[in-house]
Design an enzyme around this catalytic site. Structure first.
Site, PDB file in Angstrom:
ATOM      1  N   GLU A   1     -34.689  72.898 -69.611  1.00 24.46           N
ATOM      2  CA  GLU A   1     -34.257  71.961 -68.149  1.00 24.46           C
ATOM      3  C   GLU A   1     -33.211  72.347 -67.151  1.00 24.46           C
ATOM      4  O   GLU A   1     -33.374  72.034 -66.396  1.00 24.46           O
ATOM      5  CB  GLU A   1     -34.598  70.425 -69.204  1.00 24.46           C
ATOM      6  CG  GLU A   1     -34.367  69.255 -68.604  1.00 24.46           C
ATOM      7  CD  GLU A   1     -34.494  67.906 -69.077  1.00 24.46           C
ATOM      8  OE1 GLU A   1     -34.400  66.943 -68.374  1.00 24.46           O
ATOM      9  OE2 GLU A   1     -34.572  67.649 -70.254  1.00 24.46           O
TER      10      GLU A   1
ATOM     11  N   GLY B   1     -32.682  59.353 -68.818  1.00 22.84           N
ATOM     12  CA  GLY B   1     -32.294  58.605 -69.365  1.00 22.84           C
ATOM     13  C   GLY B   1     -32.177  58.752 -70.818  1.00 22.84           C
ATOM     14  O   GLY B   1     -31.183  57.332 -71.206  1.00 22.84           O
ATOM     15  N   ALA B   2     -32.185  59.357 -71.392  1.00 24.65           N
ATOM     16  CA  ALA B   2     -32.095  59.188 -72.484  1.00 24.65           C
ATOM     17  C   ALA B   2     -30.925  60.830 -72.918  1.00 24.65           C
ATOM     18  O   ALA B   2     -30.536  61.197 -73.690  1.00 24.65           O
ATOM     19  CB  ALA B   2     -33.184  60.171 -73.376  1.00 24.65           C
ATOM     20  N   SER B   3     -30.884  61.994 -71.713  1.00 29.17           N
ATOM     21  CA  SER B   3     -30.100  62.829 -71.870  1.00 29.17           C
ATOM     22  C   SER B   3     -29.348  63.169 -70.149  1.00 29.17           C
ATOM     23  O   SER B   3     -29.866  62.805 -68.995  1.00 29.17           O
ATOM     24  CB  SER B   3     -31.358  64.463 -72.129  1.00 29.17           C
ATOM     25  OG  SER B   3     -31.684  64.805 -71.277  1.00 29.17           O
ATOM     26  N   THR B   4     -28.210  63.575 -70.697  1.00 31.15           N
ATOM     27  CA  THR B   4     -27.613  64.560 -69.568  1.00 31.15           C
ATOM     28  C   THR B   4     -27.421  66.067 -69.228  1.00 31.15           C
ATOM     29  O   THR B   4     -27.043  66.238 -70.116  1.00 31.15           O
ATOM     30  CB  THR B   4     -26.334  64.079 -68.537  1.00 31.15           C
ATOM     31  OG1 THR B   4     -25.333  63.972 -67.197  1.00 31.15           O
ATOM     32  CG2 THR B   4     -25.701  63.654 -69.819  1.00 31.15           C
ATOM     33  N   GLN B   5     -28.005  66.828 -68.140  1.00 28.19           N
ATOM     34  CA  GLN B   5     -27.275  67.875 -68.171  1.00 28.19           C
ATOM     35  C   GLN B   5     -26.416  68.477 -66.685  1.00 28.19           C
ATOM     36  O   GLN B   5     -26.135  68.074 -65.967  1.00 28.19           O
ATOM     37  CB  GLN B   5     -29.061  68.804 -68.221  1.00 28.19           C
ATOM     38  CG  GLN B   5     -29.620  68.408 -68.892  1.00 28.19           C
ATOM     39  CD  GLN B   5     -31.261  67.598 -68.722  1.00 28.19           C
ATOM     40  OE1 GLN B   5     -30.814  66.869 -67.878  1.00 28.19           O
ATOM     41  NE2 GLN B   5     -30.602  66.940 -70.030  1.00 28.19           N
TER      42      GLN B   5
END
Length: 350
Positions: free
Chosen positions: A107, A137-141
């Site tokens: 991603e 909402g659920a993860s950060t990259q």
């Protein structure tokens, strides 16, 4: 490795259409048919845009992100199956692996390639690439191209990914932090993340208006939440709460403090919600701008409650994530945008 400018220049974007729907698929964890219906609306846009004689040659692909990775296997697969059926009913080409859950690092890589291609950073001999930050909402990259050998030496091996493109090899720093997206962070700050039995429990926070009591659905689970009846509310106590979510849990490469980054998704949404940037154009912000706005919202919570009861918590979490999580400086510049349109429409960092 030598680059071939000719190869780069031959790849051009002739046109694009951007369309999005909210909420995301994971919001339909218990209603997979309705989730697939939102995808059908996007396919209808594609049917209008693609000439009929090209439908059978045009592949459609859905790569779900962290929202589905947080769901149970049964619920996630039910959603994907319904989407696959919608694809099969469309006039487009449906490849074998057209519907699946995307790996978090992939991603980040795709976002980095897209931004640097659209801004012209991958054309010719240009090597001044920009990093990307995505807050879902659920993860950060976080993804960037390290310039210093020291960064490569000090980075955990699973944070580095190599790939070839345009006759060049790129070694990217990229990592997806599952559970550190904005909505998952709300649960962590409330103390509700990873708790199996939440029915009936009330989770309270100094980041929320004192008199607030409400319900919230996330990942197929219903949560009851509210403000703390006693004690302080506002930015300071809120910051201490969200700091526990990120402190010491994210890798901090020194190089990023002087790098240029584009920030998307909830970085953009919360900046727009509080008039930090323009809805259409986005804007350039310093990290400290998020902190300034967080203080303003948290210390006047009742006034901002109509926009979102979580606005104070969200802005404070973004501040803590950028400063204490990733280790950015207060004056680090961020291009905060919904989409990247074209090189000519984007201002420089300078």
């Amino acid at each position: 490795m030598d680059k071939s400018p000719k190869d780069n220049q031959e790849l051009t974007l002739e046109g694009e259409i951007f369309e999005s729907v909210k909420p995301g698929l994971s919001a339909y964890a218990d209603q997979p048919e309705k989730g697939a219906e939102t995808v059908k609306r996007l396919l209808d846009v594609a049917i209008e845009a693609v000439p009929p004689h090209l439908w059978k040659k045009t592949p459609v692909v859905l790569k779900a992100t962290a929202g589905l990775r947080l769901l149970s296997e049964e619920k996630a697969q039910a959603l994907l199956l319904e989407v696959r059926e919608v694809f099969e009913e469309s006039p487009f080409l449906v490849p074998e692996d057209s519907v699946s859950i995307m790996d978090g690092s992939y991603e980040g890589i795709l976002a980095w390639i897209t931004v640097n291609f659209l801004t012209g950073q991958l054309s010719g001999q240009n090597q001044h690439t920009v990093g990307t930050l995505d807050l879902g909402g659920a993860s950060t990259q976080i993804t960037f191209l390290p310039r210093f050998e020291e960064t490569l030496k000090e980075t955990p091996g699973d944070f580095l990914t190599s790939f070839e493109m345009f006759n060049s090899t790129y070694k990217l720093y990229t990592h997806s932090y599952l559970g550190f997206g904005l909505k998952a962070a709300r649960l962590a700050a409330l103390g509700a993340l990873n708790i199996e039995a939440v029915d009936g429990q009330m989770f309270r926070s100094s980041c929320l208006p004192k008199q607030l009591e409400a319900e919230w659905h996330f990942g197929g689970v219903k949560y009851r939440y509210g403000g703390k009846k006693e004690g302080e509310t506002g930015f300071k106590p809120c910051y201490l709460e969200v700091l526990k979510v990120v402190k010491g849990k994210l890798h901090q490469p020194d190089e990023i403090r002087g790098s240029s980054f584009y920030a998307f998704s909830y970085y953009y949404d919360r900046a727009v919600d509080t008039n930090l940037i323009d809805y259409e154009q986005g804007g350039v912000l310093e990290v400290k701008d998020f902190e300034r706005k967080a203080k303003e919202v948290c210390d006047n919570m009742e006034r901002y409650n109509s926009a979102s009861p979580f606005l104070c918590m969200d802005l404070t979490y973004i501040t803590a994530l950028l400063k204490e999580g990733f280790g950015f400086r207060d004056n680090t510049l961020l291009q905060v945008r919904k989409i990247v349109k074209s090189q000519s429409q984007l201002p420089n960092f300078s």
